[in-house]
Design an enzyme around this catalytic site. Sequence first.
Site, PDB file in Angstrom:
ATOM      1  N   THR A   7      -9.355 -30.850  61.638  1.00  0.00           N
ATOM      2  CA  THR A   7      -8.499 -30.305  62.806  1.00  0.00           C
ATOM      3  C   THR A   7      -8.918 -30.921  64.042  1.00  0.00           C
ATOM      4  OG1 THR A   7     -10.206 -28.316  62.617  1.00  0.00           O
ATOM      5  CG2 THR A   7      -7.981 -28.041  61.669  1.00  0.00           C
ATOM      6  N   LYS A  64     -14.055 -30.045  55.931  1.00  0.00           N
ATOM      7  CA  LYS A  64     -13.848 -30.091  57.396  1.00  0.00           C
ATOM      8  C   LYS A  64     -14.415 -28.866  58.280  1.00  0.00           C
ATOM      9  CE  LYS A  64     -11.228 -27.955  59.393  1.00  0.00           C
ATOM     10  NZ  LYS A  64     -11.315 -26.739  60.164  1.00  0.00           N
ATOM     11  N   THR A  91     -18.110 -21.726  54.477  1.00  0.00           N
ATOM     12  CA  THR A  91     -17.880 -22.702  55.619  1.00  0.00           C
ATOM     13  C   THR A  91     -16.449 -22.783  55.891  1.00  0.00           C
ATOM     14  OG1 THR A  91     -17.784 -24.966  55.897  1.00  0.00           O
ATOM     15  CG2 THR A  91     -17.675 -24.487  53.580  1.00  0.00           C
TER      16      THR A  91
END
Length: 407
Positions: free
Chosen positions: A155, A181, A192
């Site tokens: 992202t 990511k 996470t």
Amino acid sequence: MPVNLTAPDPASLFPVPGITLGIGSAGIKKPGRKDVLVMKLAAGSTVAGVFTKNRFCAAPVQLCREHLAQATPAALVVNTGNANAGTGLDGRERALKVCDALAQEMGVAREQILPFSTGVILEPLPHEKIVAALPQAVANLAPANWAEAAEAIMTTDVVSKAASKQVVIAGKTITITGIAKGAGMIHPNMATMLGYLACDAKLPQPLLQALVKHAADRSFNCITIDGDTSTNDSFMLIATGQSGLEITDAAGADYAVLRGAVTEVAQTLAQAIVRDGEGATKFMTVQVEGGRDETECKAVGYAIGRSPLVKTAFFASDPNLGRILAAIGYAGIDDLDVDQLDLYLDDVLVATRGGRNPAYREEDGQRVMNKAEILIRVVLNRGAVDATVWTCDFSYDYVKINADYRS
């Protein structure tokens, strides 16, 4: 720019037997961008995961938990550009349509598809675009697509994140490869951002679940960028069993070796997220020693790691280190005796027995603060337990990135 972090060399990422990866372009946020990932699992694979504890967890997180309990997973599908969070029943229905479409492509049941999303919250999932990109992703499924897969789930990440390791256990070479990511909204509370690890050992699901929790607690649950726990955090561990090594005993030496290797790869990925923190210029390791238990050590580490005053001081390379003492003091240890505490910055003893070290000189603190990687060491002197947290600084760019995120 990321702190001492570059994109992985595709040649360094070992294919995991039993896993193929395919990438598609749905144009969710930007036309032509790789933003859909399909991971196909060999028959007999086991999957375990840990997820965000945010009560506003995203629709794909809800479905992923349900599907894991209902069937043996056959594939994972990930989209970036839209989190499908804060979308209610409509979000679940859209995510299910993606699962249905991939299930039809692969000839499996919808419950065998595990969906994941990341991106902007509170916006409807453009499921039609994702469904249209699935045939492309399935068509290019290949064992060696790990580097492209890492790119497809980004992202605000500046660089992709992937890591790989091989270890010999009981005479068999075991491969462990993973991607992750994340760069902002990072303060995991159980998982996470998004992380996917695969290995070719064979483990029963309950043992794999214990392994993924162990690895998460020592990696992704030890990082913070901005103190915000995402709605979409998910960390998945896949065991394909293709190596021929089967591990069934958590007390055995083989399990210990595998657990250590998986945790090492997870830590590499977790630290990469911090190094690529939005606008980061410094990577800080907060090492808390001499606590009574891990909970209080982590509480101190996180109080320091998510303090805006501490983080901005490090960005400015300003040894205004009283901010660290203040963070320790409000970490929630009610019976903390500050007169027993020592604080180090790398090799420099800044404070001892609760006060400024008489031998401390600001130029020594300045020398350390000018570095890109810094160790903050807190010695509580109240027990024998240690814990480590990894964090980064706050720069002007952090504000710019998040102010412009949707534009």
